[in-house]
Design a protein around this motif. Structure first.
Motif, PDB file in Angstrom:
ATOM      1  N   VAL A  97      -4.086  41.638 -12.584  1.00  0.00           N
ATOM      2  CA  VAL A  97      -3.920  41.523 -14.046  1.00  0.00           C
ATOM      3  C   VAL A  97      -5.153  40.855 -14.609  1.00  0.00           C
ATOM      4  N   ASP A  98      -5.490  41.275 -15.799  1.00  0.00           N
ATOM      5  CA  ASP A  98      -6.638  40.688 -16.488  1.00  0.00           C
ATOM      6  C   ASP A  98      -6.328  39.230 -16.824  1.00  0.00           C
ATOM      7  N   PRO A  99      -7.242  38.313 -16.597  1.00  0.00           N
ATOM      8  CA  PRO A  99      -6.963  36.895 -16.893  1.00  0.00           C
ATOM      9  C   PRO A  99      -6.687  36.631 -18.378  1.00  0.00           C
ATOM     10  N   LYS A 100      -7.264  37.441 -19.269  1.00  0.00           N
ATOM     11  CA  LYS A 100      -7.004  37.269 -20.712  1.00  0.00           C
ATOM     12  C   LYS A 100      -5.530  37.528 -21.027  1.00  0.00           C
ATOM     13  N   PHE A 101      -5.007  38.549 -20.379  1.00  0.00           N
ATOM     14  CA  PHE A 101      -3.599  38.896 -20.599  1.00  0.00           C
ATOM     15  C   PHE A 101      -2.672  37.818 -20.061  1.00  0.00           C
TER      16      PHE A 101
ATOM     17  N   ILE B 272      -2.362  35.054 -22.530  1.00  0.00           N
ATOM     18  CA  ILE B 272      -1.452  35.431 -23.636  1.00  0.00           C
ATOM     19  C   ILE B 272      -0.004  35.249 -23.200  1.00  0.00           C
ATOM     20  N   LEU B 273       0.293  35.625 -21.961  1.00  0.00           N
ATOM     21  CA  LEU B 273       1.656  35.480 -21.445  1.00  0.00           C
ATOM     22  C   LEU B 273       2.062  34.021 -21.330  1.00  0.00           C
TER      23      LEU B 273
ATOM     24  N   TYR C  89       2.920  32.857 -25.025  1.00  0.00           N
ATOM     25  CA  TYR C  89       4.179  33.385 -25.555  1.00  0.00           C
ATOM     26  C   TYR C  89       5.206  33.442 -24.436  1.00  0.00           C
ATOM     27  N   LYS C  90       6.300  32.712 -24.639  1.00  0.00           N
ATOM     28  CA  LYS C  90       7.342  32.671 -23.611  1.00  0.00           C
ATOM     29  C   LYS C  90       8.060  34.015 -23.517  1.00  0.00           C
ATOM     30  N   TYR C  91       8.338  34.588 -24.697  1.00  0.00           N
ATOM     31  CA  TYR C  91       9.077  35.848 -24.723  1.00  0.00           C
ATOM     32  C   TYR C  91       8.097  37.018 -24.780  1.00  0.00           C
ATOM     33  N   ASN C  92       8.665  38.171 -25.013  1.00  0.00           N
ATOM     34  CA  ASN C  92       7.838  39.382 -25.035  1.00  0.00           C
ATOM     35  C   ASN C  92       6.833  39.300 -26.181  1.00  0.00           C
ATOM     36  N   TRP C  93       5.598  39.546 -25.876  1.00  0.00           N
ATOM     37  CA  TRP C  93       4.531  39.435 -26.877  1.00  0.00           C
ATOM     38  C   TRP C  93       4.686  40.495 -27.970  1.00  0.00           C
TER      39      TRP C  93
END
Length: 332
Positions: free
Chosen positions: A30-34, A37-38, A41-45
């Motif tokens: 997975v991209d570290p930027k993503f 973001i996760l 945000y605890k829930y779905n972005w």
């Protein structure tokens, strides 16, 4: 005595070594930027992005105020100021009462004249005071507005109003009007039409001759006579034109014979022919012409004693009800 077997020692339980948990599945690349973001945000972005409002409208939020404090639309400086005293306005008498007093002192004859004038002056002064009070401010403004409108209307009327004429001017106008009426009405003749240039008669005749000639001369087809004995029905022979008729033919042409002019005799209703009066009828016709005889009624229909009573009727014993009904009705 029953034989009891010896007790065996308990077998100790064998404890197995603890099993290790299964290894976690390998994480995908997975991209570290993503990943950042996760973590944020605890829930779905995607859901959080959709839940955001597209357009933010600022709304009024009431501030939390301390107890005992209330917001007021009045300025705080006004609340600190002094209230103007209106005791004079309260003291004023209503206008309708003053008007009644005014009317009374104007028309009353019981009060002396000096006192009347004095009272009238006092009432007028009170009227001015009440009129200048706060309670009549609105009415005063309306009256001033009405007065202003009337003044403006009067100024317009003065500009547009015609000046009244003198007696001599009016008399002069009347004489001129009578003169104009006395003059006979003017008869308007129709406007003369412009006449065209008239040509000579001889030139016109030549022109008429040229116009009367057909523009095109078309040859018409004449059907040739196929049969030697064919006679044209519309053609008249030259002999017929020269023929001289006799007196008999002339009479036949003008007068019809009597058999054609003879009229039938009119039929008279109800008249009998002479031959019918002399005729002798046959016995059969005489028999038919006689009226038909009806058959006699049977003998059983006619009774010798029609009002005789039967024997059974004489033996009959009526009931009291029938006896009651058989009595004649008493008529008044």
């Amino acid at each position: 005595m029953p034989i009891v077997p010896p007790k065996c020692p308990p077998i100790p339980e064998r404890k197995l070594p603890p099993r290790l948990p299964p290894p976690p599945p390998p994480l995908p690349d997975v991209d570290p930027k993503f990943l950042k973001i996760l973590e944020k945000y605890k829930y779905n972005w995607r859901l959080t992005q959709l839940s955001r409002a597209r357009k933010i409208v600022k709304k009024f939020v009431q501030k939390k105020e301390p107890i005992g404090y209330y917001e007021s639309p009045v300025k705080p400086g006004v609340l600190k100021g002094k209230i103007p005293e209106r005791t004079k306005d309260v003291k004023t008498i209503p206008l309708w009462k003053l008007n009644l007093q005014k009317k009374y002192f104007r028309t009353c004859r019981n009060v002396p004249k000096k006192q009347r004038k004095k009272r009238y002056r006092i009432v007028n002064a009170n009227v001015k005071k009440t009129w200048n009070s706060v309670y009549y401010y609105y009415k005063k403004a309306l009256a001033a507005k009405k007065k202003k409108e009337e003044a403006a209307r009067a100024s317009i009327d003065s500009k547009t109003k015609k000046k009244s004429k003198s007696k001599a001017e009016r008399l002069k106008e009347a004489i001129e009007y009578c003169k104009s009426i006395a003059v006979p009405k003017k008869v308007f003749q129709p406007t003369p039409k412009p006449r065209k240039v008239v040509k000579d008669w001889n030139t016109l005749l030549v022109h008429l001759d040229t116009l009367s000639e057909p523009v095109r001369k078309t040859r018409k087809y004449k059907r040739p006579s196929i049969d030697s004995q064919y006679v044209d029905p519309s053609k008249v022979s030259p002999k017929a034109l020269k023929y001289q008729i006799s007196s008999r033919v002339d009479d036949l042409a003008h007068k019809l014979p009597e058999r054609y002019t003879r009229k039938e005799k009119p039929i008279i209703p109800g008249a009998v022919k002479r031959g019918a009066l002399k005729a002798k009828i046959t016995p059969r016709i005489e028999e038919i012409s006689a009226p038909k005889k009806r058959a006699d009624a049977p003998e059983m229909d006619v009774k010798e004693n029609p009002f005789s009573v039967s024997k059974n009727a004489l033996k009959y014993k009526p009931t009291p009800r029938i006896e009651e009904l058989a009595k004649p009705v008493e008529r008044k």
